[in-house]
Design an enzyme around this catalytic site. Structure first.
Site, PDB file in Angstrom:
ATOM      1  N   GLU A 119      14.131  -0.292  34.668  1.00 40.79           N
ATOM      2  CA  GLU A 119      13.237  -0.923  35.643  1.00 40.79           C
ATOM      3  C   GLU A 119      13.964  -1.375  36.898  1.00 40.79           C
ATOM      4  OE1 GLU A 119      12.662  -1.314  32.494  1.00 40.79           O
ATOM      5  OE2 GLU A 119      10.558  -0.795  32.273  1.00 40.79           O
ATOM      6  N   HIS A 152       4.691  -9.408  25.312  1.00 38.76           N
ATOM      7  CA  HIS A 152       3.869  -8.389  25.965  1.00 38.76           C
ATOM      8  C   HIS A 152       2.570  -8.955  26.505  1.00 38.76           C
ATOM      9  CE1 HIS A 152       6.567  -5.580  23.962  1.00 38.76           C
ATOM     10  NE2 HIS A 152       6.036  -4.609  24.665  1.00 38.76           N
TER      11      HIS A 152
END
Lengths: 424, 374
Positions: free
Chosen positions: B97, B166
């Site tokens: 990322e 998450h």
């Protein structure tokens, strides 16, 4: 692809000619007398790893015969000399101005490393990009940003290259394709990789090709950065997508007060290139002509769409990490060792020895540069501070981003928009 | 839309009956906003079509992210785009990322228009330095020389049973930063219009989608389906007009707020539901105009309460129309805990429709129990 032909043997075999005559005597063991534990093997390796090179440059005869004929004309030599002197005089002036209170905040000076900036950036075109770190003044100057713009920026004036909004660590210049100026270690590397990606995208997808080849991006960063995750992520992606980038490591052996050897398991940074499939090269970063030869090859590779290169330039900063750094941890004998290889003195001696110019011509270049830097200071001094209304400008390219006001119109169109922050 | 809600709401008989009654009503509500609501479109298709049209219109738009290409998108949002535009424009990235976000930013510096997908916005934390320091701040630091026309998109907020790492909502985090625009679409029309606006915008845009909304269908008019359709950034939408209490919400909570409004209307409270659409810049004008009309405010968000979007809305109202408030502002947010896994306590950690109903009643000074009794 060259990757297949790399072998360990080729990497560890020094290219003899380059470690020869024109370099100062071998480095005394770094920190040998200090109590800090170090692995003995590393000490030896750093001393002898002066000129190891990848397969790519092995065939380049110009590089191998370093002590002999180096292809540089009188004009080129004078250009290099002038650029390095500009970098040095400018940085010295920054120190003076800082201690007089005209410059403030964090200022990181480049003294001693000029060979890397000049050696690489003077080979670039206007369309090529440079991405740097907080030690970016000299990269900006080499890329062509006028000294007065950089000085005014450092003084925080409205005439600076970023109108005083960036500062020492955030030099940007779109016309010169200087893409920053980043304070975070490793932050510039992915940005540079992205600029290289854009160059390739323009060529392959947008079909905007240039007869010169791909536009090249140079990413400059230090030894400390080479332990950072983003560095490795970008080595991987640059090689994976074969991007026109050169990763230039300015290994000045110190990350503030942490020696490279204390922070790194394997201190030979050039070896990290082949681990990802790209050439890794080590060069003496105190010799501008040597740097330039390696740079020519690396930039040429990128331009010909042959992919990225990792170049480790062993160099040294004569001053502390920043003007706030007392610089007490580096040993005096190490400092004097590298001071003896001052790149400007070395080039000066070379020019005179090879009769490319006379001493007085070089002196007149120095005088000219001193005038330029003095003028830059006068310009910066005389320039105005940013007006109050500038505070809220440039947050967005599209100012409508400030939203819609009570009257249904965009807030930025309200004449009172910049009068205070409560209304925003 | 109701399917997801039903899963969360539990199985009390009263609620079940309410839901039965709600179904046709909600459909009418949604249809009321459109003149010829013949076609329905899922949010997923809306996003896919928006990406497709923008990529087709401008060759400098490209996608990058994990699994966006051959896998057709982790949530199938980018389905079919690799086949149509090729691997040069739809890039499957390695799991990096920080690296690929920085690459997107660098490409945007040089005039390309990347759309970077985060598989969920939780992973954007690995790249947050680039989002904020090299994207958001660059136009300012360079005094307008370097603009960053990049879009960061992906699912945000709680899903179902995916656990603490998450499930976080990042709206407040990104909306805190000057230099970013933060959008939160709810319906298919929002998804299409706002994504197209985001891609065309010259500044960095954080586009917060919601995984549970991807499969929901909404009616779309012919205007929405047109390839030049675009919604303005910074304008909220009044989803339902009312006069007794204002309820602000974004993303999935808009659906819950609409259901709550329906329940409230049966009890004589007319709630105005504002779909914020844009968290930064916040449409303070619309919120304040609504509060001046209703005099009561309930803010709803899914994320953690402290320093959240509701806190900012409350302060905006205090600054601009304090005298109009007849009751303290009510704030509904997620529980101040990392998201638990077990389904029953997960339900308690996220706002439910009856939480919104109770808050609206409190704002209207009706006698209600303070906490849920589920």
């Amino acid at each position: 692809m060259a990757a297949a032909s790399f072998t360990t043997a080729k990497f560890l075999a020094p290219v003899a000619a380059r470690s020869g005559g024109d370099r100062a005597p071998p480095l005394p063991a770094i920190g040998a007398a200090s109590a800090r534990p170090r692995r003995g093997a590393q000490k030896t390796r750093l001393r002898t790893a002066l000129a190891v090179s990848s397969d790519v440059l092995a065939g380049n005869k110009v590089v191998q015969a370093a002590a002999g004929h180096l292809a540089v004309t009188r004009e080129e030599a004078l250009e290099l000399y002038e650029d390095m002197v500009l970098g040095r005089v400018f940085e010295d002036m920054c120190a003076q101005m800082y201690y007089r209170g005209k410059m403030f905040g964090f200022v990181h000076l480049y003294n001693g490393q000029e060979a890397v900036s000049t050696g690489f950036i003077k080979l670039l075109n206007q369309a090529d990009c440079v991405v740097s770190t907080y030690r970016d003044h000299v990269h900006a100057l080499s890329k062509g940003v006028p000294a007065r713009s950089v000085m005014a920026e450092l003084f925080g004036k409205a005439t600076g290259c970023c109108r005083g909004q960036g500062g020492s660590m955030h030099m940007f210049s779109a016309p010169h394709n200087l893409l920053g100026g980043f304070a975070f270690i490793g932050e510039g590397i992915p940005v540079a990789t992205g600029a290289a990606f854009a160059a390739k995208y323009r060529h392959e997808v947008l079909k905007q090709s240039s007869p010169k080849g791909l536009d090249v991006t140079l990413a400059f960063f230090g030894d400390g950065t080479c332990n950072n995750g983003q560095f490795f992520e970008c080595l991987n992606m640059a090689q994976l997508w074969k991007l026109p980038i050169v990763f230039v490591v300015e290994n000045n052996l110190w990350a503030i007060g942490v020696s490279h050897l204390r922070a790194t398991s394997d201190p030979e940074i050039w070896k990290k290139g082949p681990a990802f499939g790209m050439p890794g090269v080590h060069v003496d970063g105190m010799g501008v002509l040597k740097v330039r030869e390696v740079a020519k090859e690396a930039i040429g590779r990128a331009r010909r769409d042959e992919g990225p290169t990792l170049v480790e330039c062993e160099t040294y900063r004569f001053r502390g990490h920043s003007l706030a750094d007392p610089d007490e941890l580096r040993r005096p004998d190490e400092k004097s060792h590298y001071a003896a290889s001052d790149p400007i003195t070395a080039l000066k001696n070379y020019i005179i020895e090879k009769n490319l110019a006379t001493e007085s011509e070089l002196k007149s270049i120095e005088k000219k540069i001193e005038d330029v830097v003095e003028e830059a200071v006068e310009f910066a001094d005389a320039s105005p501070h940013p007006p109050r209304s500038q505070l809220l400008e440039n947050v967005f390219a599209d100012p409508k981003g400030f939203g819609i006001g009570p009257d249904g119109k965009y807030r930025c169109e309200d004449p009172k928009f910049t009068q205070g922050t409560a209304q925003v | 839309m109701l399917g997801a809600a039903r899963r969360q709401l539990g199985s009390g008989p009263m609620l079940g009956q309410v839901l039965q009654r709600l179904r046709p009503a909600a459909a009418t509500n949604a249809a009321r906003g459109y003149s010829a609501a013949a076609k329905e479109m899922t949010v997923r298709d809306a996003l896919n079509s928006a990406l497709d049209e923008e990529m087709s219109a401008d060759p400098s738009v490209f996608l990058m992210g994990e699994e966006v290409g051959e896998y057709q998108g982790a949530y199938k949002i980018t389905k079919g785009l690799l086949d149509k535009y090729g691997p040069d424009r739809v890039l499957d990235t390695p799991i990096t990322e920080a690296g690929f976000t920085g690459i997107g930013v660098g490409a945007a510096y040089q005039g390309l228009r990347p759309v970077v997908e985060f598989m969920t916005f939780n992973f954007s934390m690995q790249a947050i330095d680039h989002i904020i320091n090299s994207a958001a701040k660059s136009n300012y630091m360079s005094a307008g020389q370097i603009s960053v026309p990049i879009v960061f998109r992906g699912p945000n907020g709680a899903a179902a049973g995916v656990g603490a790492q998450h499930s976080q909502c990042y709206a407040a985090w990104y909306a805190h930063v000057p230099g970013l625009k933060v959008l939160t679409p709810y319906s298919a029309e929002d998804a299409r219009g706002l994504l197209k606006a985001a891609i065309r915008d010259p500044d960095p845009v954080i586009f917060l989608e919601n995984e549970l909304l991807y499969g929901e269908s909404f009616p779309v008019s012919a205007e929405v389906l047109d390839s030049s359709f675009c919604l303005p950034i910074g304008k909220a939408k009044i989803e339902r007009e009312g006069k007794d209490v204002t309820i602000t919400a974004f993303s999935k909570m808009v659906g819950y707020a609409l259901q709550a409004a329906e329940i409230l209307s049966k009890e004589g409270i007319s709630a105005e539901v504002i779909n914020l659409r844009s968290i930064r810049p916040l449409d303070r004008a619309a919120i304040n105009a609504s509060v001046r009309k209703t005099n009561r405010l309930v803010t709803v968000e899914e994320g953690f309460p402290q320093h959240g979007v509701g806190a900012e809305i409350c302060m905006s109202v205090v600054e601009e129309c304090f005298e109009y408030l007849d009751a303290p502002v009510e704030r509904i947010a997620g529980a101040d805990v990392p998201m638990p896994y077990a389904a029953n306590i997960e339900r308690m950690a996220v706002p439910q429709v009856d939480d919104i109903v109770r808050a609206a009643k409190r704002a209207c000074y009706r006698a209600v129990p303070m906490a849920a009794t589920a």
